[in-house]
Design a protein around this motif. Structure first.
Motif, PDB file in Angstrom:
ATOM      1  N   SER A 272      23.352  52.328  39.479  1.00  0.00           N
ATOM      2  CA  SER A 272      24.382  51.711  38.902  1.00  0.00           C
ATOM      3  C   SER A 272      25.118  52.561  37.818  1.00  0.00           C
ATOM      4  N   SER A 273      24.397  53.176  36.970  1.00  0.00           N
ATOM      5  CA  SER A 273      24.843  54.064  36.123  1.00  0.00           C
ATOM      6  C   SER A 273      25.596  55.382  36.828  1.00  0.00           C
ATOM      7  N   GLY A 274      25.103  55.638  37.598  1.00  0.00           N
ATOM      8  CA  GLY A 274      25.624  56.698  38.619  1.00  0.00           C
ATOM      9  C   GLY A 274      26.836  56.444  39.228  1.00  0.00           C
ATOM     10  N   MET A 275      26.991  55.277  39.563  1.00  0.00           N
ATOM     11  CA  MET A 275      28.150  54.732  40.263  1.00  0.00           C
ATOM     12  C   MET A 275      29.358  54.369  39.403  1.00  0.00           C
ATOM     13  N   ALA A 276      28.903  54.037  38.203  1.00  0.00           N
ATOM     14  CA  ALA A 276      29.941  54.006  37.206  1.00  0.00           C
ATOM     15  C   ALA A 276      30.620  55.218  36.840  1.00  0.00           C
ATOM     16  N   ARG A 277      29.715  56.284  36.776  1.00  0.00           N
ATOM     17  CA  ARG A 277      30.283  57.482  36.468  1.00  0.00           C
ATOM     18  C   ARG A 277      31.178  58.046  37.427  1.00  0.00           C
ATOM     19  N   LEU A 278      30.906  57.836  38.768  1.00  0.00           N
ATOM     20  CA  LEU A 278      31.561  58.239  39.771  1.00  0.00           C
ATOM     21  C   LEU A 278      33.030  57.529  40.045  1.00  0.00           C
ATOM     22  N   ALA A 279      32.804  56.119  39.850  1.00  0.00           N
ATOM     23  CA  ALA A 279      34.169  55.247  39.739  1.00  0.00           C
ATOM     24  C   ALA A 279      35.135  55.381  38.873  1.00  0.00           C
ATOM     25  N   LEU A 280      34.511  55.737  37.567  1.00  0.00           N
ATOM     26  CA  LEU A 280      35.339  56.051  36.540  1.00  0.00           C
ATOM     27  C   LEU A 280      35.475  57.459  36.217  1.00  0.00           C
ATOM     28  N   ALA A 281      35.433  58.392  36.937  1.00  0.00           N
ATOM     29  CA  ALA A 281      35.591  59.726  36.826  1.00  0.00           C
ATOM     30  C   ALA A 281      36.997  60.020  36.577  1.00  0.00           C
ATOM     31  N   GLU A 282      37.267  61.059  35.524  1.00  0.00           N
ATOM     32  CA  GLU A 282      38.687  61.586  34.997  1.00  0.00           C
ATOM     33  C   GLU A 282      38.846  62.849  35.876  1.00  0.00           C
ATOM     34  N   ARG A 283      38.290  63.812  35.060  1.00  0.00           N
ATOM     35  CA  ARG A 283      38.627  65.239  35.615  1.00  0.00           C
ATOM     36  C   ARG A 283      37.927  65.455  36.751  1.00  0.00           C
ATOM     37  N   GLY A 284      36.955  64.894  37.381  1.00  0.00           N
ATOM     38  CA  GLY A 284      36.609  65.024  38.600  1.00  0.00           C
ATOM     39  C   GLY A 284      37.288  64.160  39.888  1.00  0.00           C
ATOM     40  N   GLN A 285      38.291  63.174  39.243  1.00  0.00           N
ATOM     41  CA  GLN A 285      38.841  62.123  40.236  1.00  0.00           C
ATOM     42  C   GLN A 285      39.509  62.776  41.413  1.00  0.00           C
ATOM     43  N   PRO A 286      40.222  63.839  41.398  1.00  0.00           N
ATOM     44  CA  PRO A 286      40.866  64.355  42.707  1.00  0.00           C
ATOM     45  C   PRO A 286      39.779  65.007  43.938  1.00  0.00           C
ATOM     46  N   LEU A 287      38.729  65.534  43.282  1.00  0.00           N
ATOM     47  CA  LEU A 287      37.622  66.101  44.125  1.00  0.00           C
ATOM     48  C   LEU A 287      36.897  64.704  44.723  1.00  0.00           C
ATOM     49  N   ARG A 288      36.705  63.782  44.032  1.00  0.00           N
ATOM     50  CA  ARG A 288      36.095  62.558  44.219  1.00  0.00           C
ATOM     51  C   ARG A 288      36.805  61.907  45.626  1.00  0.00           C
ATOM     52  N   ASP A 289      37.935  61.535  45.170  1.00  0.00           N
ATOM     53  CA  ASP A 289      39.003  60.935  46.281  1.00  0.00           C
ATOM     54  C   ASP A 289      39.217  61.734  47.460  1.00  0.00           C
ATOM     55  N   GLY A 290      39.290  63.141  47.328  1.00  0.00           N
ATOM     56  CA  GLY A 290      39.296  63.860  48.446  1.00  0.00           C
ATOM     57  C   GLY A 290      37.984  63.727  49.399  1.00  0.00           C
ATOM     58  N   LEU A 291      36.692  63.761  48.842  1.00  0.00           N
ATOM     59  CA  LEU A 291      35.607  63.662  49.566  1.00  0.00           C
ATOM     60  C   LEU A 291      35.678  62.067  50.364  1.00  0.00           C
ATOM     61  N   LEU A 292      35.911  61.320  49.477  1.00  0.00           N
ATOM     62  CA  LEU A 292      35.896  59.872  50.079  1.00  0.00           C
ATOM     63  C   LEU A 292      36.974  59.685  51.304  1.00  0.00           C
ATOM     64  N   ARG A 293      38.071  60.521  51.085  1.00  0.00           N
ATOM     65  CA  ARG A 293      39.220  60.196  52.174  1.00  0.00           C
ATOM     66  C   ARG A 293      38.550  61.158  53.528  1.00  0.00           C
ATOM     67  N   LEU A 294      37.859  62.130  53.157  1.00  0.00           N
ATOM     68  CA  LEU A 294      37.193  62.923  54.271  1.00  0.00           C
ATOM     69  C   LEU A 294      36.136  62.088  55.145  1.00  0.00           C
ATOM     70  N   ALA A 295      35.390  61.275  54.344  1.00  0.00           N
ATOM     71  CA  ALA A 295      34.293  60.370  54.973  1.00  0.00           C
ATOM     72  C   ALA A 295      35.038  59.286  55.576  1.00  0.00           C
ATOM     73  N   HIS A 296      36.358  58.961  55.361  1.00  0.00           N
ATOM     74  CA  HIS A 296      37.109  57.786  56.010  1.00  0.00           C
ATOM     75  C   HIS A 296      37.783  58.446  57.195  1.00  0.00           C
ATOM     76  N   ARG A 297      37.726  59.536  57.530  1.00  0.00           N
ATOM     77  CA  ARG A 297      38.487  60.079  58.810  1.00  0.00           C
ATOM     78  C   ARG A 297      37.694  59.530  60.032  1.00  0.00           C
ATOM     79  N   PRO A 298      38.255  59.567  61.461  1.00  0.00           N
ATOM     80  CA  PRO A 298      37.635  59.104  62.317  1.00  0.00           C
ATOM     81  C   PRO A 298      36.575  60.135  62.731  1.00  0.00           C
ATOM     82  N   GLY A 299      35.159  59.351  63.001  1.00  0.00           N
ATOM     83  CA  GLY A 299      33.959  60.087  63.043  1.00  0.00           C
ATOM     84  C   GLY A 299      33.180  60.419  61.754  1.00  0.00           C
ATOM     85  N   GLY A 300      33.903  59.921  60.681  1.00  0.00           N
ATOM     86  CA  GLY A 300      33.289  59.797  59.356  1.00  0.00           C
ATOM     87  C   GLY A 300      32.685  58.526  58.942  1.00  0.00           C
TER      88      GLY A 300
END
Length: 347
Positions: free
Chosen positions: A313-341
């Motif tokens: 849960s602590s790890g998830m909080a750091r991921l969800a509330l990321a500030e400087r790493g937010q663009p990289l986080r969102d890019g990886l999540l969108r990659l996972a959402h692509r067809p076949g992800g």
């Protein structure tokens, strides 16, 4: 009969008192407040927690009072879907309804003692079910086991409108998250979190709501709609506290359950679930085994599982509330959402 002193009349304490064998144990529940919380919030009951509720004997009543969580989504701050999830058999129930049903399940033989507990009451087994700031944990495990303040502020509330189709889920922005989920009786449960210097105590809810509206302005329209309907009297605003690893959930004649044992960040939605499982597990062992063996087995069964969720849960909080790493986080999540992800998650 053996004496059991349960410190804390919340979810874990009431569930334990409801399950302990009244023919074997003389149970006293010590609770600071005689009235339930005035502000409603909603809880997700995962299948394991529902099995614990079945052991308490109130699962049908909880199902009648609750609602199905259904399909949810992870979205960016503007509302665009990043991941979808179809939680299997997850039940939503208001904390007030759950506490009411647990309270009604407690046998009449259980003694209720209201007032502040300054130290663990004895003699007999003392159960620390008194939350993140547990006096039992700090008295028996030492002051180094005291709760740890995180940098995050959490707001939670209920509005009377139902969740419109296609807007439920979590919205992750830069350093902030917002959640929208169905609540009982056709209402909406919402929550928000971000870094804040407010508090840690005495937070003015109106001030916190105004700050939150400012933080989320310009984002998804549905967030603005919910926050416009939110009022201080139906909102909680609290800093998030967690509990350090205590090493063991049993020591001397004391044992810890619920948030007193493993208070965690709310990002996995498992705190209430694990409290119920703690209570059902401990009661089942105490009812069927000698006390030392029951405490030993409880520690073995619950320590690793609940602590792994605390860390996650602590790890998830750091991921969800990321500030400087937010663009990289969102890019990886969108990659996972692509067809076949891995975009469609079945739990």
């Amino acid at each position: 009969m053996e004496a059991v002193k349960v410190v804390g009349g919340g979810i874990a304490g009431l569930a334990l008192a409801a399950c302990l064998d009244p023919g074997r144990f003389r149970v006293t529940v010590h609770e600071r407040l005689a009235e339930p919380p005035s502000v409603e919030t909603s809880l997700a009951m995962w299948p394991e927690a529902q099995r614990a509720l079945d052991e308490v004997g109130i699962l049908p009543a909880v199902r009648a009072a609750g609602s199905d969580f259904g399909g949810m989504a992870l979205r960016d701050g503007s509302g665009n879907v990043v991941l979808t999830a179809r939680p299997s058999r997850v039940l939503g129930v208001s904390r007030a309804d759950l506490l009411r049903l647990l309270d009604a399940a407690v046998p009449a033989s259980v003694v209720r003692a209201y007032g502040t507990v300054a130290s663990p009451p004895g003699p007999g087994l003392v159960v620390g079910a008194d939350g993140v700031h547990s006096i039992v944990r700090r008295s028996v495990w030492g002051e180094r086991s005291g709760a740890r303040l995180t940098p995050y502020l959490a707001l939670r509330g209920i509005i009377d409108d139902a969740v419109p189709p296609g807007v439920g889920g979590e919205y992750w922005g830069r350093g902030q998250l917002f959640g929208i989920a169905p609540a009982s009786r056709g209402r909406t449960y919402w929550y928000a979190s971000y870094r804040s210097d407010l508090g840690p105590g005495g937070i003015d809810v109106g001030e916190a709501l105004a700050l939150t509206r400012g933080r989320f302005s310009g984002g998804a329209a549905e967030i603005g709609r919910v926050l416009a309907a939110a009022v201080p009297g139906e909102t909680l605003a609290q800093r998030v506290w967690t509990v350090p690893f205590p090493g063991s959930y049993r020591r001397d004649s004391a044992v810890l359950v619920g948030d007193a044992a493993h208070g965690m960040a709310p990002n996995l939605g498992r705190g209430a679930c694990e409290a119920l499982i703690d209570a059902a597990t401990l009661a089942g062992l105490l009812n069927s085994r000698p006390l030392p063996e029951a405490l030993r087995l409880y520690n073995r069964r619950r320590l690793l599982r609940s602590q792994s969720l605390r860390v996650a849960s602590s790890g998830m909080a750091r991921l969800a509330l990321a500030e400087r790493g937010q663009p990289l986080r969102d890019g990886l999540l969108r990659l996972a959402h692509r067809p076949g992800g891995a975009g469609a998650v079945e739990r």
